[in-house]
Every structure is written in C-alpha cells, then in structure tokens.
Design an enzyme around this catalytic site. Structure first.
Site, PDB file in Angstrom:
ATOM      1  N   SER A 257       0.837  -1.185   0.000  1.00  0.00           N
ATOM      2  CA  SER A 257       0.000   0.000   0.000  1.00  0.00           C
ATOM      3  C   SER A 257       0.884   1.252   0.000  1.00  0.00           C
ATOM      4  CB  SER A 257      -0.958  -0.084   1.190  1.00  0.00           C
ATOM      5  OG  SER A 257      -1.986   0.860   1.105  1.00  0.00           O
TER       6      SER A 257
ATOM      7  N   HIS B 182      -2.001  -0.983  -4.799  1.00  0.00           N
ATOM      8  CA  HIS B 182      -3.443  -1.055  -5.025  1.00  0.00           C
ATOM      9  C   HIS B 182      -4.016   0.354  -5.082  1.00  0.00           C
ATOM     10  CE1 HIS B 182      -4.942  -0.091  -0.881  1.00  0.00           C
ATOM     11  NE2 HIS B 182      -3.710  -0.463  -0.572  1.00  0.00           N
TER      12      HIS B 182
END
Length: 180
Positions: free
Chosen positions: A80, A103
């Site tokens: 992330s 993501h």
C-alpha cells in the site's frame, strides 16, 4: 550517523495515526530525518502494511527532497502506501523472499450522494499522486500502473525488479535457530 555520514531509519509499523497500535507518522519520521543532520547516505528499512496516504506522501516527499543518497531495503513487506515510500529510494533493494503490493487508494465515506462524489474525486486525485511516484521510479506508463493498482498486485522481488519497482534482488535472509 554524524560520525560516519550514513544513517538508518526503520519503518516497521503502520504509517500514520488512527490504525490502533504502533505507527510511524509523517511528523515523527520527518523529525527523525532532521535529527540525522548532514549525512551522505540514508538507508530506510521497510516492513509495513501501509496506512495513511497523506502521511506516506509526506514521508515520500521528505525523502525525495533530502540531499543524501537514499537506499531503501524492503525487509519483508512494502504494501500500500509503504510501497510508495519505497519509491523514494535512489536504490531499492529487496531480498528474494520480500513482497511489494500496490493497489488503488481506499477511503471510507458516509454522507449524501454529493459527499460520495467528492470522496470519489478525492480518491482519483490520490491515485494520480501515487501513480506519479510509481512512474518516476519505474518508468512504466500511467495506464500500466493504473491497471496494476486496480488489480491489487502483489509482487515478488523478481517481479518488482522486472517492472522497475526494485533495483536489486538479494538472496533471502537466512534464519538460524538458537537455544541457550
């Protein structure tokens, strides 16, 4: 750090407040970075599931603007926003058993339809900022990065190197049992 002109900083927790448990905030990281003084090389060791986009971008930008050579070592996981922080490295190193995950940004929103549209627009802006950081490191085009992000892509060290997210893959860190 001041004596040998090199230093090390660890990001081994969630990035940003509000996640419950220990964390690395932009404020604490930047204070630690400033406390290093005039160093020529900084190694940033990362093992983090990610966290706050805002704290992560502030950490990324503070590293990118620092005059020292920045070496990032992904010790286990850079997921992330931690993967974005890793992109600040002039050199990114991953052991062969480390992982990197990218993501789309996520955000919980409550409210009216108009508030939801504003939240979606904010997420689009966040994604554009993240794509920019990935592009600067990898040289991949925005569409390819956006596709990888939308798919929540988990990359091995070799895959990260192939795509340009990592510069060097090292052998896995060997564990040794010890009993006293």
């Amino acid at each position: 750090a001041k004596a040998n002109r090199s230093a090390e900083i660890l990001i081994f927790d969630v990035i940003g407040d509000g996640w419950g448990g220990p964390s690395v905030t932009a404020k604490s990281f930047i204070a630690e970075l400033k406390a290093l003084g005039d160093v020529a090389e900084i190694t940033v060791r990362i093992n983090s599931p990610g966290g706050s986009v805002y704290d992560g971008l502030a950490i990324y930008n503070s590293l990118k603007s620092h005059p020292a050579k920045i070496i990032v070592r992904v010790e286990g996981l850079a997921a992330s926003i931690a993967s974005v922080v890793a992109m600040a490295g002039d050199e990114v190193i991953m052991p062969e058993n480390a992982l990197l995950m990218i993501h789309d940004p996520e955000w919980g929103a409550v409210g009216t339809a108009e508030e939801m549209r504003k939240a979606a627009e904010a997420l689009d802006r966040m994604k554009a900022s993240l794509i920019m950081a990935y592009r600067q490191k990898t040289g991949l085009d925005d569409a390819k990065i956006a596709t990888l992000m939308a798919a929540e892509t988990w990359l091995s060290a070799e895959e990260a190197k192939t795509l340009g997210f990592c510069d060097t893959v090292e052998g896995a860190v060997k564990m040794a049992a010890s009993f006293d």
